[in-house]
Design an enzyme around this catalytic site. Structure first.
Site, mmCIF file in Angstrom:
data_model
loop_
_atom_site.group_PDB
_atom_site.id
_atom_site.type_symbol
_atom_site.label_atom_id
_atom_site.label_comp_id
_atom_site.label_asym_id
_atom_site.label_seq_id
_atom_site.Cartn_x
_atom_site.Cartn_y
_atom_site.Cartn_z
ATOM 1 N N GLY B 69 -10.963 -23.060 -50.203
ATOM 2 C CA GLY B 69 -11.451 -23.731 -49.001
ATOM 3 C C GLY B 69 -12.931 -24.006 -49.152
ATOM 4 O O GLY B 69 -13.450 -24.098 -50.272
ATOM 5 N N GLY B 72 -14.607 -21.083 -51.104
ATOM 6 C CA GLY B 72 -14.091 -20.940 -52.464
ATOM 7 C C GLY B 72 -14.400 -22.142 -53.340
ATOM 8 O O GLY B 72 -14.888 -21.991 -54.467
ATOM 9 N N HIS B 293 -10.124 -19.738 -28.422
ATOM 10 C CA HIS B 293 -10.611 -21.062 -28.071
ATOM 11 C C HIS B 293 -9.931 -21.488 -26.781
ATOM 12 O O HIS B 293 -8.723 -21.445 -26.669
ATOM 13 C CB HIS B 293 -10.289 -22.040 -29.196
ATOM 14 C CG HIS B 293 -11.074 -23.297 -29.134
ATOM 15 N ND1 HIS B 293 -10.830 -24.242 -28.178
ATOM 16 C CD2 HIS B 293 -12.089 -23.763 -29.883
ATOM 17 C CE1 HIS B 293 -11.679 -25.247 -28.358
ATOM 18 N NE2 HIS B 293 -12.451 -24.975 -29.383
ATOM 19 N N ARG B 357 -16.825 -20.039 -24.484
ATOM 20 C CA ARG B 357 -15.426 -19.937 -24.879
ATOM 21 C C ARG B 357 -14.736 -18.676 -24.366
ATOM 22 O O ARG B 357 -13.681 -18.745 -23.735
ATOM 23 C CB ARG B 357 -15.332 -19.921 -26.413
ATOM 24 C CG ARG B 357 -15.641 -21.234 -27.027
ATOM 25 C CD ARG B 357 -15.590 -21.148 -28.535
ATOM 26 N NE ARG B 357 -15.782 -22.494 -29.089
ATOM 27 C CZ ARG B 357 -15.706 -22.779 -30.381
ATOM 28 N NH1 ARG B 357 -15.469 -21.839 -31.261
ATOM 29 N NH2 ARG B 357 -15.876 -24.002 -30.783
ATOM 30 N N HIS B 428 -8.327 -18.492 -32.748
ATOM 31 C CA HIS B 428 -8.855 -19.663 -33.418
ATOM 32 C C HIS B 428 -9.674 -19.266 -34.651
ATOM 33 O O HIS B 428 -9.662 -19.935 -35.669
ATOM 34 C CB HIS B 428 -9.692 -20.391 -32.358
ATOM 35 C CG HIS B 428 -10.704 -21.327 -32.845
ATOM 36 N ND1 HIS B 428 -10.371 -22.434 -33.568
ATOM 37 C CD2 HIS B 428 -12.042 -21.344 -32.705
ATOM 38 C CE1 HIS B 428 -11.471 -23.100 -33.847
ATOM 39 N NE2 HIS B 428 -12.501 -22.454 -33.356
ATOM 40 N N GLU B 452 -15.028 -16.986 -44.064
ATOM 41 C CA GLU B 452 -14.399 -16.267 -42.949
ATOM 42 C C GLU B 452 -13.814 -14.940 -43.408
ATOM 43 O O GLU B 452 -13.590 -14.039 -42.610
ATOM 44 C CB GLU B 452 -13.308 -17.147 -42.316
ATOM 45 C CG GLU B 452 -12.812 -16.640 -40.967
ATOM 46 C CD GLU B 452 -11.701 -17.506 -40.354
ATOM 47 O OE1 GLU B 452 -11.463 -18.609 -40.870
ATOM 48 O OE2 GLU B 452 -11.100 -17.061 -39.374
#
Lengths: 253, 663, 259
Positions: B69, B72, B293, B357, B428, B452
């Site tokens: 991602g 990475g 979210h 949020r 989320h 993340e």
């Protein structure tokens, strides 16, 4: 040279297809203009014919046209093979191949490009033989208009003297009369008209497609090019159809 | 309100001194390796202090990057550019499928192109505050510093960011930020950034500098002499268990929102890679920090497989409400104005529908729990544009939200121009992850975590448009420096995949797979996953309490037992078996869910994405306990026993601790 | 689409699905019954339901690729009644909803078919050829850290928008699946156009298009017949004008090529 210019792939070949195709379209325009002289008057047509034959460059152009045609046909066959091999297992679904979307430009014309191409190729062979090598007695009197020499007369001499530009002239070779004679036969005229419809089918997709292949397509000009293609097709094929039609209808005699 | 805090030395600390071996004793301090000096100079100083690897030597080092991602792909590409020998792994068919691609909103950067008062310091400050003071100052400052380089890099790669008519980059304000610092590429910012990183990665693949392994799922970390030296992966097409050796391993495997079954994450997102690393000695930090979210399309039925997020910008012009009466099932247009409860406007008069949020999510859950929720399921609230359409005109609303309305209409078949939208919160993003030090290294030497996947720079709550920023900062601008420092630390002994450690790992991995296949019970993997999701959402979701958390622990354990006794995993191990892949991921979620609940139970305060009902102000706001909980909770795997808690104290030198208030 | 929630009742459908246990298996169409399908389900959720039933009956579920289920990752993609991604335009299979079908419909579900996309299992195909096309040149060669300030080169808004239109491609392969020639022209040209339209991509324009086209050819994709079926099924509505842009770039490149 061509390998160096990298025409030897799917994009390059399509460019060759487009260039050769458009070149033939330009030829068609010239051809049509000449042919339409027949409607204006037979003598005009014959004068034009003898003028062409008198030009020494014509054989070179003829060879060039032949080369263009061969490139077009050869690339079409290679692409066909590649396309066929690109999907060895077909879809099961019978509804595949037609999205019904407004965005799709797929038409009967585009679907049967290969078929129409083959018919046109056969027509070209026939047509060249018919008016160039299969030289019926040109100065034969017109008569009833039914003595078309295309009706299979075995043993007819196929090579005439007329190809040599020297003894040309109305008396020696009345090309206009030949055309009228030949196309007075409704069967022959029908063949010509059907082939022109096939050509229209081919060109309907081909002209605008050629512009896309050449990269001339552009959001702003896209519509214009489409229209150009359609109008071109209509005018050229309509023009070519007009001649046998008028002869059969005896408007031109 | 601000307060200062005093801290005691953390009590429960484990692992031994040299850092190269796992073990329980003697205890040591969890060292975050934050450089000394003023916060603004730490990174520059550290970059200079770090050891370098000679360019000629870089190709002698092999680095494994798991996940392709944003973090990475950017790391793999950059390390390959530097000359390292990189092996990149993804379980997708292509690196471009990673879920970073789904991020819509944008990416923050302290460029201050708008001349509206933004600065690195302000982005840093906002991020620490937004994270409810549970992030490391030094990391956040570095993140803000590198943010400006990210934009430059992405523009150079050809990311088509939105532009103004003059040709300069456009910005918007996002997620309640008071400055416009968010760069965006339509609603597809994540896609464009990921494609930029993907293209950079493919360029290195073409060069031969990256060896790309697609359709491989990492199932174990291989530790040799206390150091991460390789991974065990399953080839998802052939089912073969493969061993790969390297000098360092980077985990860039994303977050764990799917422990809730329904989330906005992609279906395949999972916790397996960090979880298996956890079981090999890496500490897992702050798992209870999960972000909800508020504006997702609500669940429509049991078959629902995932939730779709809609941009929060909808709340700029939409009014959130539910009927005042419990069980009012009339269609929304017929409910008169005075029978509607605009609960956000009522409770937060100054922020109204734009309350943050977590606050708006909780408020929505509350009214639904009271039985006033909208729709057939009662699990949604109205987001009404009728007033905006009246005030701004249909055309303006169309111009602002046309594509979102279209998407909503497409999914729900309800026309938001005619009837109010229905929204509901969904999980989320997850702020927790593998504990890493300032160099992004986990507690296992040689094992790094990026994006993340690590416990991250977001503290207890992430600001909008900051996820993309962090993933790319880690990959492009942090790891290329810090890994050099690690590798230059000294020659490492050669390892080969024929060593016992690799063989044992491969054997265990295969045994785990065979065990799942051999249960041959009655319940499908998806059913059990759905059950786990219900438990997590009900007890460890938006609002948690001691009673619920205590009661859910045995329930998760029970579900785990049910999995191992009654799961049905069809097919075989030696070919493409998507259910087997899912089963492995769910098995790990069943273990991880428990840790998440344990962490949530232990943290007796409310902060950011972690809300404990016992700890709230009189107005119902989150109440932190800085005295006792201003630390990172890093959990150490302890076999069948309860995990050991390690604390990394958080020190705030720059930002004053304050209660968030959105009244 | 226009049907509102609850107006349409649950449906029973007959599915005709391609099943193939592996690359070497010949494969065949198999019939399944999908009962009590809610119109609010997505197409893939309908397949989930069918698969759960297959598993309960002791069979092996239908393998199909999917991930984000919000139309952006490009993982999903099957031929639905002969149309890539099914009947809704501008929609990937994951965002296609069952309300687009009617009770009693027969739905034929097949994998993408192309020589360059060998079937791995059932509806899953290998699309790595697309990655190799990108690897051949679908990037701007800039190492990390080299970049000048983001605002150093102003880029006209319209140019940036056009580049974004092309860059929106999700690499799902629907264009290839739908094309009668299995041509990758739309996919390849979208990336070429995205990078050629931007000033950053200019220095490598020529080399890029030559290499990407050569790779596309080497992967044995067919040629473009300019029929636009690709554009019709593209979930991101990438336009065919990209293809003519690619052709133009290619001509420019080969004419200028010194090698």
């Amino acid at each position: 040279m061509l390998a160096k210019l990298r025409f030897n792939n799917v994009v390059g070949k399509k460019i060759v297809m487009a260039i050769t195709g458009l070149a033939m379209c330009i030829f068609l325009v010239g051809h049509l203009v000449g042919n339409l002289l027949l409607i204006w008057g037979k003598d005009k047509f014959n004068a034009y014919g003898s003028f062409l034959i008198s030009l020494p460059i014509v054989p070179i152009i003829e060879l060039g046209l032949l080369a263009i045609l061969l490139f077009h046909v050869w690339d079409a066959l290679v692409l066909l093979k590649g396309n066929y091999e690109a999907r060895p297992i077909p879809y099961h679904s019978k509804t595949w191949g037609r999205t019904k979307s407004k965005k799709s430009k797929k038409t009967w014309a585009s679907t049967f490009m290969m078929t129409s191409g083959i018919i046109i190729l056969l027509f070209i062979v026939f047509h060249v033989w018919h008016f160039k090598y299969h030289n019926p007695v040109a100065s034969r009197p017109v008569g009833d208009g039914h003595n078309s020499s295309i009706v299979l007369f075995p043993g007819q001499p196929t090579v005439g003297q007329t190809t040599s530009g020297q003894n040309s002239g109305k008396e020696a070779f009345d090309l206009a009369q030949l055309v009228v004679n030949e196309l007075s036969n409704p069967i022959v005229a029908g063949i010509y008209i059907l082939c022109m419809i096939t050509l229209a089918l081919h060109l309907y997709h081909a002209v605008s497609s050629a512009f896309t292949s050449l990269g001339a397509n552009h959001p702003r000009y896209q519509k214009g090019l489409m229209w150009f293609g359609n109008i071109f097709t209509f005018v050229v094929c309509g023009g070519f159809t007009l001649i046998p039609l008028l002869i059969v209808l005896k408007v031109v005699q | 309100m601000s307060e200062t805090i005093t801290r005691e030395a953390p009590a429960e600390i484990g692992t031994n001194g040299n850092g190269h071996h796992n073990g329980s004793a003697p205890p040591r301090v969890l060292d975050s390796k934050i450089p000394s000096g003023p916060v603004a100079d730490k990174w520059e100083k550290h970059k200079f202090d770090m050891k370098l690897v000679n360019p000629a030597n870089k190709r002698k080092f092999t680095i494994i990057v798991v996940g392709t991602g944003l973090a990475g792909a950017s790391a793999a590409a950059t390390l390959a550019e530097l000359g390292y020998n990189v092996q990149a792994f993804t379980y997708h068919d292509s690196p471009r499928r990673a879920h970073s691609i789904a991020a819509q909103g944008g990416i923050n950067a302290a460029k201050n192109y708008q001349n509206d008062g933004d600065s690195i310091y302000r982005l840093f400050y906002d991020t620490v505050k937004g994270g409810d003071f549970r992030a490391r100052e030094a990391n956040v400052y570095r993140l803000a510093q590198t943010s400006v380089n990210i934009i430059d890099q992405c523009v150079a790669q050809g990311v088509p960011f939105a532009r103004e008519y003059g040709g300069y980059l456009d910005n918007r304000s996002f997620g309640g930020a008071q400055v416009s610092r968010t760069f965006y590429a339509r609603g597809q910012t994540g896609q464009q950034l990921l494609l930029g990183a993907y293209q950079a990665l493919m360029r290195q693949v073409q060069r031969g500098a990256v060896n790309l392994f697609t359709r491989r799922e990492m199932l174990d970390t291989v530790i040799v002499d206390g150091v991460a030296r390789g991974i065990t992966v399953r080839n998802l097409v052939t089912g073969e268990i493969e061993s790969h050796a390297a000098d360092a391993v980077l985990l860039c495997t994303g977050g764990y929102s799917n422990v809730y079954y329904l989330s906005t994450n992609a279906k395949a997102c999972n916790v397996t890679a960090p979880w298996r690393a956890y079981k090999k000695g890496a500490f897992f930090a702050n798992p209870c920090y999960t972000q909800i979210h508020p504006t997702c399309i609500p669940v429509s039925g049991d078959y629902q497989s995932k939730l779709t997020l809609m941009s929060e910008s909808l709340r700029n012009d939409g009014r959130v409400w539910v009927p005042k009466a419990v069980g009012d099932k009339r269609s929304p247009e017929t409910i008169p104005e005075d029978e509607r409860d605009y609960f956000l406007e009522r409770r937060y008069p100054s922020y109204g529908n734009l309350a943050p949020r977590d606050i708006s999510s909780r408020a929505a859950k509350q009214v639904c729990d009271e039985g006033r929720g909208a729709g057939e399921t009662g699990l949604s609230v109205y987001l009404d544009f009728a007033d905006s359409i009246k005030r701004l005109g249909l055309e303006t609303v169309q111009a602002r939200y046309g594509n979102l309305f279209h998407m909503y209409h497409h999914i729900t078949a309800e026309d938001p121009y005619k009837q109010p939208m229905r929204i509901y919160p969904a999980v989320h993003y997850t702020m927790g992850g593998l504990w890493v030090d300032y160099n992004l290294m986990t507690t296992v030497p040689g094992l790094f975590a990026l994006g993340e996947c690590n416990f991250s720079d977001h503290g207890a709550n992430r600001l909008g448009a900051s996820a993309l920023m962090q993933g790319l900062a880690d990959g492009y601008f942090v790891i290329p420096y810090t890994i050099g420092n690690y590798l230059a630390g000294g020659a490492m002994p050669k390892v080969s995949t024929s060593q016992d450690e690799f063989k044992l790992s491969a054997h265990e991995t295969q045994a785990h797979i065979n065990k799942m296949l051999s249960v041959k019970g009655k319940r499908t993997v998806a059913e059990i996953h759905r059950d786990l999701g219900h438990l997590m959402w009900d007890y460890v979701g938006m609002a948690r309490n001691r009673e619920g958390l205590t009661s859910v622990l045995p329930k998760i354990q029970g579900l785990r037992e049910e999995f191992w006794n009654d799961v049905r995993v069809p097919g075989e191990a030696n070919n493409l078996n998507q259910n087997l892949e899912l089963a492995g991921r769910v098995a790990d979620f069943l273990e991880f869910g428990e840790l998440l609940a344990v962490d949530a139970l232990h943290r007796e305060e409310s902060c950011g994405g972690h809300f404990r009902e016992e700890y709230q102000t009189e107005e119902g706001e989150a109440q932190r306990d800085d005295e006792n909980f201003s630390y990172v909770a890093a959990w150490e795997y302890n076999g069948e026993q309860a995990p050991n808690l390690h604390k990394e104290p958080l020190e705030f030198e720059e930002v004053h601790l304050a209660q968030r208030s959105y009244k | 689409m226009s049907a509102s929630n609850g107006t349409k009742k649950n449906m029973n459908l007959k599915l005709l699905v391609w099943r193939q246990s592996g690359g070497k298996d010949k494969g065949k169409m198999t019939t399944y019954q999908a009962n009590d399908i809610s119109p609010d389900m997505s197409f893939l959720e309908m397949l989930d339901v069918v698969n759960e039933n297959i598993i309960r009956d002791g069979g092996e579920p239908i393998a199909f690729e999917h991930d984000c289920r919000e139309g952006i990752c490009g993982s999903c993609g099957v031929m639905i009644n002969g149309v890539a991604h099914g009947p809704d335009e501008g929609t990937a299979a994951c965002q296609l909803h069952m309300r687009s079908f009617n009770d009693g419909d027969e739905i034929v579900i097949e994998p993408w078919r192309a020589r360059a996309f060998p079937v791995i299992r059932d509806l899953v195909v290998d699309r790595s050829a697309l990655d190799r096309i990108i690897a051949a040149g679908g990037y701007i060669s800039v190492n990390t850290g080299n970049a000048p300030d983001g605002n150093a080169i102003p880029i006209p808004k319209e140019m940036s928008n056009d580049a974004m239109d092309s860059a929106a491609c999700i690499g799902c392969g629907a264009c290839i699946a739908q094309c009668k020639n299995a041509s990758a022209a739309l996919f390849t040209s979208a990336k070429i156009a995205h990078l050629a339209l931007l000033p950053q991509g200019d220095p490598e324009r020529g080399e890029r298009v030559i290499r990407m086209v050569a790779q596309m050819d080497a992967e044995k994709f067919g040629s473009c017949s300019n029929e636009g079926e690709c554009e019709a099924v593209c979930p991101k509505e990438i336009q065919m004008t990209n293809i003519s842009l690619m052709n133009r770039e290619y001509e420019r490149a080969i004419l200028a090529n010194k090698k």
